[in-house]
Each structure stands twice: as C-alpha cells, then as structure tokens.
Design an enzyme around this catalytic site. Structure first.
Site, PDB file in Angstrom:
ATOM      1  N   HIS A 122      35.160   8.857  24.269  1.00  0.00           N
ATOM      2  CA  HIS A 122      34.554   9.887  23.422  1.00  0.00           C
ATOM      3  C   HIS A 122      35.666  10.859  22.996  1.00  0.00           C
ATOM      4  O   HIS A 122      36.637  11.036  23.735  1.00  0.00           O
ATOM      5  CB  HIS A 122      33.500  10.609  24.267  1.00  0.00           C
ATOM      6  CG  HIS A 122      32.665  11.593  23.521  1.00  0.00           C
ATOM      7  ND1 HIS A 122      33.057  12.887  23.328  1.00  0.00           N
ATOM      8  CD2 HIS A 122      31.444  11.478  22.943  1.00  0.00           C
ATOM      9  CE1 HIS A 122      32.110  13.536  22.660  1.00  0.00           C
ATOM     10  NE2 HIS A 122      31.121  12.702  22.411  1.00  0.00           N
ATOM     11  N   GLN A 202      27.732   9.505  30.537  1.00  0.00           N
ATOM     12  CA  GLN A 202      26.725   8.458  30.295  1.00  0.00           C
ATOM     13  C   GLN A 202      26.430   7.626  31.536  1.00  0.00           C
ATOM     14  O   GLN A 202      25.756   6.591  31.442  1.00  0.00           O
ATOM     15  CB  GLN A 202      27.187   7.535  29.150  1.00  0.00           C
ATOM     16  CG  GLN A 202      27.427   8.234  27.822  1.00  0.00           C
ATOM     17  CD  GLN A 202      26.157   8.784  27.160  1.00  0.00           C
ATOM     18  OE1 GLN A 202      25.033   8.515  27.594  1.00  0.00           O
ATOM     19  NE2 GLN A 202      26.321   9.569  26.117  1.00  0.00           N
ATOM     20  N   LYS A 225      22.033  15.626  29.320  1.00  0.00           N
ATOM     21  CA  LYS A 225      21.854  14.175  29.173  1.00  0.00           C
ATOM     22  C   LYS A 225      21.080  13.599  30.352  1.00  0.00           C
ATOM     23  O   LYS A 225      20.837  12.400  30.425  1.00  0.00           O
ATOM     24  CB  LYS A 225      23.211  13.477  29.062  1.00  0.00           C
ATOM     25  CG  LYS A 225      23.954  13.808  27.764  1.00  0.00           C
ATOM     26  CD  LYS A 225      25.178  12.946  27.612  1.00  0.00           C
ATOM     27  CE  LYS A 225      26.165  13.470  26.600  1.00  0.00           C
ATOM     28  NZ  LYS A 225      25.712  13.392  25.216  1.00  0.00           N
TER      29      LYS A 225
HETATM   30  N1  C6P Z   1      27.969  12.040  23.674  1.00  0.00           N
HETATM   31  C1  C6P Z   1      26.416  11.026  22.119  1.00  0.00           C
HETATM   32  O1  C6P Z   1      25.497  11.062  21.299  1.00  0.00           O
HETATM   33  P1  C6P Z   1      28.834  17.068  25.879  1.00  0.00           P
HETATM   34  O2  C6P Z   1      28.682  17.192  24.399  1.00  0.00           O
HETATM   35  O3  C6P Z   1      29.923  17.946  26.414  1.00  0.00           O
HETATM   36  O4  C6P Z   1      27.541  17.227  26.603  1.00  0.00           O
HETATM   37  O5  C6P Z   1      29.255  15.547  26.165  1.00  0.00           O
HETATM   38  C2  C6P Z   1      30.386  15.002  25.561  1.00  0.00           C
HETATM   39  C3  C6P Z   1      30.502  13.540  25.872  1.00  0.00           C
HETATM   40  C4  C6P Z   1      31.554  13.104  26.654  1.00  0.00           C
HETATM   41  N2  C6P Z   1      31.676  11.824  27.011  1.00  0.00           N
HETATM   42  C5  C6P Z   1      30.799  10.898  26.626  1.00  0.00           C
HETATM   43  C6  C6P Z   1      30.965   9.476  27.075  1.00  0.00           C
HETATM   44  C7  C6P Z   1      29.708  11.269  25.823  1.00  0.00           C
HETATM   45  O6  C6P Z   1      28.834  10.340  25.459  1.00  0.00           O
HETATM   46  C8  C6P Z   1      29.571  12.610  25.415  1.00  0.00           C
HETATM   47  C9  C6P Z   1      28.465  13.043  24.508  1.00  0.00           C
HETATM   48  C10 C6P Z   1      26.845  12.299  22.801  1.00  0.00           C
HETATM   49  O7  C6P Z   1      26.977   9.990  22.413  1.00  0.00           O
HETATM   50  C11 C6P Z   1      27.098  13.386  21.805  1.00  0.00           C
HETATM   51  S1  C6P Z   1      28.460  13.030  20.758  1.00  0.00           S
END
Ligand code: C6P
Length: 404
Positions: A122, A202, A225
């Site tokens: 990400h 995730q 999440k």
């Molecule tokens: N992915 C998705 O729709 P935050 O925004 O800090 O809560 O999480 C960031 C983040 C970091 N690592 C991974 C593997 C993620 O999937 C995410 C967030 C969301 O896939 C929003 S882009």
C-alpha cells in the site's frame, strides 16, 4: 456455531436500502461497518464519563484513563504482545507506519542504507520510505511477485546486503488478498540480523495475529477496518526497539520533564503518544476487539474463507472475467476486471444495483504497474457478508457486462 442472521442484526446499517435496493456492502477492506455494541460503548463514554486522560485527579478523568488503559490491555492480549508498553495508540496504520519509518530512520539508517518492501505494498508502506529516501538518501529494494500474486521467496532472500536495515511488508495484500508467508520472511530477516515491520491493516480484521509467534518487530493496524471507530490504530513494537528509538512527535503526554535547557521523555508507550489521544475511540476499538473475540477469530476466518472461495468459484463463471490474485493463501478480497469494461463504469453501475465495491488503484499504484492495468474493481468481505450477497454481485456483474 456461526449464526450469520444474528450477526447481521448487530449492524443496523446492513438493513438499509440504496437506490431502492437492499444495500450489499462489499467494501470492507476500505472500512468495515460498526456493530451496535461499539456505538453504544462510545456513546456511553461521551454521555457519562468524558474527561481528558492521564491528566486529572478528578473522578471522571480517572475513569476515562482506566477505560483507555484497559483498551491497551485488550489490544495487548489480542495480538499477544508481552507488555502494554509495546502497544502504542496511533490514528491508524498509516500513522503507525510513518512513526516507525521516521523514528527508525533517524536512529538507525544513513545514506545508502536499504529497506526491503514488496511489489504489493500500500502507498502508506512506500511513500514514507520515499520521503526518507529524499531526505536521507536511503534506498528501497522491492521483492517481486509471480503471476498468481505471490512473493518470490528466492528473490526476497537475494535482496539482503550488508546495507539492509529493515524489512517492511504487508501481511495481506489489499488488492490481491494474498496472505504473505510472513513467519518465514521474518525468520529470514532475523537470520540477516534485520528487524521486520508487518503492515497488518488487512490481516488483523480477519484472523489471529500473534506477534510473539510471528516474532515480528513492529506491527501496524487500523481500528476502522476491524469494526472499530475511525481515527484510531495501533503500533506494536518490541520494547527493545522502541526504547532505542527517538520520539516521533513532541508535545504533552510524552514528556517526563521540560525546561528550556533540557527535556526528558516519558517511558513507553507514552513516549510515542504526544497530545490528547482519542480515548473514546480506543475504548470503541477494545469493544470491537471483544466483539470479534466473542464470535471467535477462527470462526470469522472460516466464514470469510468460505465466502472468498465461493466468490472465486462463482466469479470465474462470468465470461471475460479476469481475477487479479490467485495465491494459494488468499483472504477476503477479490479484485477483477471484465473484458474491456472500465473499472469505474463497472463500480458505478454496480452501485446503482445497491452493491458497494471499490474501484481504482486501491493506493497500490506500483502493483497496478506490475499488473499492467490502471485499476480494478474490488469486492472485499467481512464477518457479516453472505453467499446470497455474492450471488447478487455475480448477477450484477453479468447484467453490467451485457450492457456493454
Ligand atoms: N487500505 C483500502 O481500501 P489507514 O488508511 O491508515 O487506515 O490504512 C492504510 C492501509 C495500509 N496498509 C494496507 C494494506 C491497507 O489496505 C491500508 C488501507 C484501504 O484498501 C484504503 S486505501
């Protein structure tokens, strides 16, 4: 054992309609819905307890502090950390990753030193490193993946040099659903004397993550999440590392004493928690964790695995379907494209049928470049989804496909 109808009653939003159609919420990797117990716990705290934590001698402040620190203990037990000193509350995964990148680089990395990340990261596990690359001249080394979306372990091993200072990899890909073999990857990193940071954004919503069993040095995850509120997340770090790392932000809460001549810092975990924390959200997160634990992490994982397998099977029935991510170990996410239909068109038309999916690059543009595409449609599952919802998704995709 797992009564899905009863579970769904805990999430009133799932009964609403959009465009006159029952809502089918399949955007859980972006954020999950919240059960009533989480909303009730937070409302109750604002109604009857609210006061700033760690500061007041008065009753409410102490009660709020107790809830906040009890939440830390709930998180500690959830990930099996050795001590609550190793549990730092942040705003989310992104802030937790930035904290480590910034503080670790300050203390342990110099120009030319290397961090290993993977192709499927990400942006929040790429861009903070790139900021340090621009500032300090550190280098990113990238682990390649195969066609199924799995990390190439041989290539991973080859990336280590005497300049490698840390490895930072996602536990589960938010696009491919690949569950990376992190226990083995951590073992290899340690063999090279290098610490390992795990992006658990995730994974923690879907199955038990035991930091002692994995032996990871850092773990980052987000409350929103995993059925908790937005704006709160966790950084786990081994005490030995955190002790040696400098504070990330300065302010109240994180100091021992301050004078214009010299300032000393609080002990862990407070050294890394400058300012008023979102103490209502930490209580909400702890309530969400207990909710998941009451259902059973293994039951949740089994239910979601069943949904993922079912979705993969049913979606492959669709003509011109291309699925991205066919790893042996895969969880709760199906990314796809159909024929030449643009992901945005597919997502917009599915929305009109009441089906919420995510479209685009999913904050993983380097992965999109590797796959040779601009974006995908992504359906992602949670503990409250059903096979009937997947059937409706499949019918919806077929209907949209016919329109083109
Ligand atoms: N992915 C998705 O729709 P935050 O925004 O800090 O809560 O999480 C960031 C983040 C970091 N690592 C991974 C593997 C993620 O999937 C995410 C967030 C969301 O896939 C929003 S882009």
């Amino acid at each position: 054992m797992y009564d899905i109808n009863k579970v769904r009653q805990d999430f009133p939003i799932l009964s609403r309609e959009v465009y006159g159609k029952p809502l089918i919420y399949l955007d859980n990797a972006a954020t999950t819905q919240k059960p009533l117990c989480v909303l009730d716990a937070m409302r109750e705290e604002y109604l009857n307890v609210n006061a700033n934590v760690h500061r007041g001698v008065h009753y409410l402040s102490q009660q709020a502090t107790d809830l906040h620190e009890a939440a830390r203990e709930t998180v500690r037990a959830f990930i099996n950390a050795k001590s609550t000193s190793e549990v730092i509350f942040t705003r989310g995964t992104t802030e937790a990753l930035n904290l480590v990148v910034s503080s670790f680089c300050d203390e342990f990395m110099k120009e030319g030193d290397e961090v290993i990340v993977s192709t499927m990261e990400h942006h929040s596990n790429i861009v903070p490193w790139q900021l340090q690359a621009a500032k300090k001249g550190i280098c990113l080394k990238v682990i390649p993946i195969n066609e199924k979306g799995e990390i190439l372990m041989d290539e991973y091993e080859k990336l280590f040099t005497e300049k490698t200072k840390i490895v930072s990899v996602a536990h589960v890909s938010n696009v491919l659903g690949t569950i990376n073999p992190v226990k083995e990857m951590i073992r290899i990193a340690h063999e090279h004397g290098v610490p390992f940071m795990l992006d658990g954004a995730q994974s923690t919503p879907h199955f038990s993550v035991d930091v002692q069993d994995l032996d990871c040095d850092f773990l980052a995850f987000s409350g929103h999440k995993m059925y908790g509120p937005t704006g709160v997340g966790v950084l786990y770090g081994k005490e030995d590392w955190l002790d040696r790392m400098p504070p990330y932000q300065g302010g109240g809460e994180m100091i021992d004493s301050v004078s214009f001549e010299k300032t000393t810092f609080e002990k862990l975990p407070f050294k890394f928690e400058a300012g008023t924390p979102d103490y209502v959200a930490t209580h909400g997160l702890a309530t969400a964790i207990k909710y998941m634990q009451d259902l059973g992490m293994d039951n949740i994982h089994a239910h979601e695995k069943m949904l993922t397998d079912y979705a993969m099977k049913r979606m492959k029935e669709i003509e011109d379907m291309r699925i991205f991510g066919e790893a042996e170990e895969k969880d709760a996410v199906v990314s796809f494209l159909v024929g030449n239909i643009h992901h945005l068109d597919m997502g917009t038309l599915l929305d009109r049928l009441g089906i919420a999916v995510r479209t685009g690059h999913h904050c993983a543009q380097p992965l999109m470049i590797r796959l040779g595409i601009q974006g995908t449609v992504r359906a992602s599952f949670a503990l409250y989804n059903t096979t009937e919802e997947i059937d409706t998704l499949v019918e919806g995709i077929k209907r949209v496909s016919k329109m083109f």
